[in-house]
Design a protein around this motif. Structure first.
Motif, mmCIF file in Angstrom:
data_model
loop_
_atom_site.group_PDB
_atom_site.id
_atom_site.type_symbol
_atom_site.label_atom_id
_atom_site.label_comp_id
_atom_site.label_asym_id
_atom_site.label_seq_id
_atom_site.Cartn_x
_atom_site.Cartn_y
_atom_site.Cartn_z
ATOM 1 N N ILE A 1 -6.045 -5.643 -10.487
ATOM 2 C CA ILE A 1 -6.159 -6.863 -9.686
ATOM 3 C C ILE A 1 -7.049 -6.653 -8.461
ATOM 4 N N GLY A 2 -7.726 -5.501 -8.400
ATOM 5 C CA GLY A 2 -8.699 -5.270 -7.337
ATOM 6 C C GLY A 2 -8.155 -4.685 -6.057
ATOM 7 N N ILE A 3 -6.995 -4.060 -6.122
ATOM 8 C CA ILE A 3 -6.403 -3.417 -4.945
ATOM 9 C C ILE A 3 -6.478 -1.909 -5.134
ATOM 10 N N GLU A 4 -7.028 -1.224 -4.144
ATOM 11 C CA GLU A 4 -7.127 0.231 -4.208
ATOM 12 C C GLU A 4 -5.994 0.855 -3.390
ATOM 13 N N ILE A 5 -5.126 1.613 -4.047
ATOM 14 C CA ILE A 5 -4.067 2.354 -3.356
ATOM 15 C C ILE A 5 -4.112 3.801 -3.804
ATOM 16 N N ASP A 6 -3.604 4.678 -2.961
ATOM 17 C CA ASP A 6 -3.503 6.090 -3.309
ATOM 18 C C ASP A 6 -2.073 6.482 -3.653
ATOM 19 N N SER A 7 -1.108 5.724 -3.105
ATOM 20 C CA SER A 7 0.299 6.031 -3.351
ATOM 21 C C SER A 7 1.149 4.804 -3.053
ATOM 22 N N LEU A 8 2.413 4.899 -3.334
ATOM 23 C CA LEU A 8 3.356 3.814 -3.087
ATOM 24 C C LEU A 8 3.362 3.397 -1.621
ATOM 25 N N GLY A 9 3.231 4.334 -0.736
ATOM 26 C CA GLY A 9 3.256 4.066 0.698
ATOM 27 C C GLY A 9 2.191 3.077 1.157
ATOM 28 N N ASP A 10 1.115 2.975 0.401
ATOM 29 C CA ASP A 10 0.054 2.033 0.765
ATOM 30 C C ASP A 10 0.501 0.579 0.625
ATOM 31 N N LEU A 11 1.584 0.330 -0.101
ATOM 32 C CA LEU A 11 2.088 -1.031 -0.281
ATOM 33 C C LEU A 11 3.010 -1.481 0.849
ATOM 34 N N ILE A 12 3.389 -0.562 1.719
ATOM 35 C CA ILE A 12 4.269 -0.911 2.836
ATOM 36 C C ILE A 12 3.439 -1.621 3.901
ATOM 37 N N THR A 13 3.822 -2.841 4.206
ATOM 38 C CA THR A 13 3.072 -3.631 5.186
ATOM 39 C C THR A 13 3.492 -3.264 6.608
ATOM 40 N N ASP A 14 2.671 -3.678 7.572
ATOM 41 C CA ASP A 14 3.007 -3.444 8.981
ATOM 42 C C ASP A 14 4.326 -4.113 9.322
ATOM 43 N N ARG A 15 4.549 -5.277 8.772
ATOM 44 C CA ARG A 15 5.783 -6.022 9.053
ATOM 45 C C ARG A 15 7.016 -5.247 8.568
ATOM 46 N N GLN A 16 6.920 -4.619 7.379
ATOM 47 C CA GLN A 16 8.028 -3.827 6.864
ATOM 48 C C GLN A 16 8.272 -2.608 7.747
ATOM 49 N N GLN A 17 7.214 -2.012 8.266
ATOM 50 C CA GLN A 17 7.362 -0.845 9.126
ATOM 51 C C GLN A 17 8.010 -1.214 10.445
ATOM 52 N N ILE A 18 7.674 -2.374 10.978
ATOM 53 C CA ILE A 18 8.272 -2.830 12.233
ATOM 54 C C ILE A 18 9.756 -3.075 12.050
ATOM 55 N N LYS A 19 10.136 -3.695 10.920
ATOM 56 C CA LYS A 19 11.550 -3.958 10.646
ATOM 57 C C LYS A 19 12.354 -2.661 10.618
#
Length: 84
Positions: A51-69
């Motif tokens: 779908i055109g998204i480049e990630i290296d690992s699962l952690g790349d899917l964690i958004t800033d909002r999830q990290q703040i929570k």
């Protein structure tokens, strides 16, 4: 909730993103990959590339909002049990 079959494509990405804060092993189990974290992560990377998204690992899917929570809030408590 554990999925009986391995998720693929967008379903895999959605499940992985929802479980990303809980860690790789938990996300793999919840997406139907059991303890096979290597296959889970490989399939996740492949699904994202489709779908055109480049990630290296699962952690790349964690958004800033999830990290703040995760770190949000402060603890307010008395200095000792006698100073309630």
């Amino acid at each position: 909730m554990t999925v009986p079959q391995k998720l693929e494509g967008l379903e895999l990405i959605d499940c992985a993103k929802a479980s990303a804060n809980q860690g790789l092993a938990t996300a793999a189990r919840q997406c139907g990959y059991g303890e096979n974290t290597e296959a889970f992560e490989a399939e996740l990377i492949k699904a994202c590339q489709k779908i055109g998204i480049e990630i290296d690992s699962l952690g790349d899917l964690i958004t800033d909002r999830q990290q703040i929570k995760k770190g949000a809030g402060i603890e307010i408590a008395p200095d000792s049990s006698s100073s309630l």
